[in-house]
Design an enzyme around this catalytic site. Structure first.
Site, PDB file in Angstrom:
ATOM      1  N   ASN A  23       0.877  -1.046   0.066  1.00  0.00           N
ATOM      2  CA  ASN A  23      -0.130  -0.016  -0.101  1.00  0.00           C
ATOM      3  C   ASN A  23       0.776   1.230   0.076  1.00  0.00           C
ATOM      4  OD1 ASN A  23      -1.813   2.047   0.458  1.00  0.00           O
ATOM      5  ND2 ASN A  23      -2.449   1.342   2.718  1.00  0.00           N
ATOM      6  N   LYS A  51       0.010   4.280  -0.392  1.00  0.00           N
ATOM      7  CA  LYS A  51      -0.443   5.496   0.264  1.00  0.00           C
ATOM      8  C   LYS A  51      -0.237   6.839  -0.769  1.00  0.00           C
ATOM      9  CE  LYS A  51      -0.312   3.117   4.686  1.00  0.00           C
ATOM     10  NZ  LYS A  51      -0.260   3.434   6.068  1.00  0.00           N
ATOM     11  N   HIS A  53      -9.619   1.134   5.063  1.00  0.00           N
ATOM     12  CA  HIS A  53      -8.377   1.404   5.592  1.00  0.00           C
ATOM     13  C   HIS A  53      -8.414   2.468   6.685  1.00  0.00           C
ATOM     14  CE1 HIS A  53      -4.102   2.668   6.188  1.00  0.00           C
ATOM     15  NE2 HIS A  53      -3.925   1.416   5.792  1.00  0.00           N
ATOM     16  N   GLU A  70      -6.744   4.760   7.655  1.00  0.00           N
ATOM     17  CA  GLU A  70      -6.437   6.265   7.571  1.00  0.00           C
ATOM     18  C   GLU A  70      -7.926   6.818   6.844  1.00  0.00           C
ATOM     19  OE1 GLU A  70      -2.911   5.483   5.517  1.00  0.00           O
ATOM     20  OE2 GLU A  70      -1.901   4.980   7.184  1.00  0.00           O
ATOM     21  N   GLU A 114      -5.641  -4.640  10.914  1.00  0.00           N
ATOM     22  CA  GLU A 114      -4.953  -3.687  11.154  1.00  0.00           C
ATOM     23  C   GLU A 114      -4.979  -3.031  12.260  1.00  0.00           C
ATOM     24  OE1 GLU A 114      -2.549  -2.669   6.978  1.00  0.00           O
ATOM     25  OE2 GLU A 114      -4.478  -1.688   7.006  1.00  0.00           O
ATOM     26  N   GLY A 143       2.198   2.540  10.666  1.00  0.00           N
ATOM     27  CA  GLY A 143       3.135   3.601  10.414  1.00  0.00           C
ATOM     28  C   GLY A 143       3.658   4.045  11.723  1.00  0.00           C
ATOM     29  N   SER A 153       3.258  -1.997  10.569  1.00  0.00           N
ATOM     30  CA  SER A 153       4.793  -2.009  10.658  1.00  0.00           C
ATOM     31  C   SER A 153       5.239  -3.226  10.622  1.00  0.00           C
ATOM     32  CB  SER A 153       5.054  -1.404  11.999  1.00  0.00           C
ATOM     33  OG  SER A 153       4.459  -0.017  12.082  1.00  0.00           O
TER      34      SER A 153
HETATM   35  P1  PGA Z   1       2.630   0.453   7.663  1.00  0.00           P
HETATM   36  O1  PGA Z   1       1.169   0.647   7.108  1.00  0.00           O
HETATM   37  O2  PGA Z   1       3.086  -0.718   7.346  1.00  0.00           O
HETATM   38  O3  PGA Z   1       3.518   1.499   7.021  1.00  0.00           O
HETATM   39  O4  PGA Z   1       2.356   0.287   9.185  1.00  0.00           O
HETATM   40  C1  PGA Z   1       0.322  -0.432   6.797  1.00  0.00           C
HETATM   41  C2  PGA Z   1      -0.988  -0.127   6.222  1.00  0.00           C
HETATM   42  O5  PGA Z   1      -1.358   1.074   6.448  1.00  0.00           O
HETATM   43  O6  PGA Z   1      -1.508  -0.984   5.423  1.00  0.00           O
END
Ligand code: PGA
Length: 255
Positions: free
Chosen positions: A11, A13, A98, A100, A170, A176, A216
């Site tokens: 992803n 982003k 997601h 976010e 998640e 992140g 992460s």
């Molecule tokens: P990250 O993001 O690996 O940077 O923690 C995962 C995600 O948002 O799918």
């Protein structure tokens, strides 16, 4: 028990430029030519067609995904992109829910459900993301939050749709942040989600559904997470922007 083909999605982003997205794709085409898992990349919308062209030209097994889609087919929805438009651009996988989008953009469970339904109705694969915040985890609400989000998103989903549904667990506090769920905590959440799918549908569907972990994941911790019996791959954010790291993570998912 059915074999579940591991799935690893990158992803990206709201990152990369057209040039760096193409360079990353070029490297992944080389490093992920012979994998026995399903790998996918989820670039920003404006880069989809370019990357689709590169993947098609190389006959790459990497699937093309989009990070979001609107549930209406067409019409006066300024700024939105429909599932049909994405399919037209060669997209086969779409993320919904997601964290976010839920927590930064403000999408409701109901909207996530409509989007999930639209993706599945259109014949594409949906990667539905669910997960709890830190406060919810500390309050012992992890399973309850996952259940609420999954039931809302899958309210109108039929057993036929399940072949094209991947659930991504998640935990919001792990995305992140460099803070990963322990393999044991992640496994416990995945096992609960699988039991929930069995309750909502049946055990064979639950056994066949891929439940992937995100938050992460990196080249160092991927193997231990993916070794858990109910973790069928991952959704990778930051580490997916580096071809070497993403390749190591994909290889860690191969069983
Ligand atoms: P990250 O993001 O690996 O940077 O923690 C995962 C995600 O948002 O799918």
């Amino acid at each position: 028990m059915p074999m579940r083909t591991p799935f690893v999605g990158g992803n990206w982003k709201m990152n990369a430029s057209l040039a760096s997205a193409a360079a990353l794709t070029e490297r992944l085409i080389g490093s992920l030519a012979d994998l026995d898992i399903q790998a996918a990349v989820f670039p920003p919308f404006p880069y989809l067609l370019r990357i689709r062209g590169m993947l098609a030209q190389a006959d790459s097994p990497i699937a093309l995904g989009a990070q979001d889609a609107y549930f209406q087919r067409d019409g006066a929805f300024t700024g939105e992109v429909s599932v049909a438009m994405l399919a037209d651009c060669g997209v086969t996988h779409v993320l919904t829910g997601h964290s976010e989008r839920r927590h930064v953009i403000g999408e409701s469970d109901e909207l996530v459900g409509k989007k999930t339904q639209a993706v599945l109705d259109a014949g594409l694969t949906c990667v539905l993301c669910i997960g709890e915040t830190l406060g919810q985890r500390e309050a012992g609400e992890t399973d309850a939050v996952n259940e609420r989000q999954a039931r809302a998103a899958l309210a109108a989903v039929t057993p036929d749709h399940f072949e094209r549904l991947i659930i991504a667990y998640e935990p919001v506090w792990a995305i992140g942040t460099g803070r990963t769920a322990t393999p044991g905590d992640a496994q416990a959440a995945h096992a609960s989600i699988r039991a929930l799918v069995a309750d909502m549908f049946d055990q064979p569907i639950a056994d066949a559904t891929r439940i992937i972990y995100g938050g992460s994941v990196n080249a160092e911790n991927a193997a231990e997470l993916f070794a858990q019996p109910d973790i069928d791959g991952g959704l990778i954010g930051g580490a997916s922007l580096d071809a070497d790291n993403f390749t190591v993570i994909c290889r860690a998912a191969a069983r």
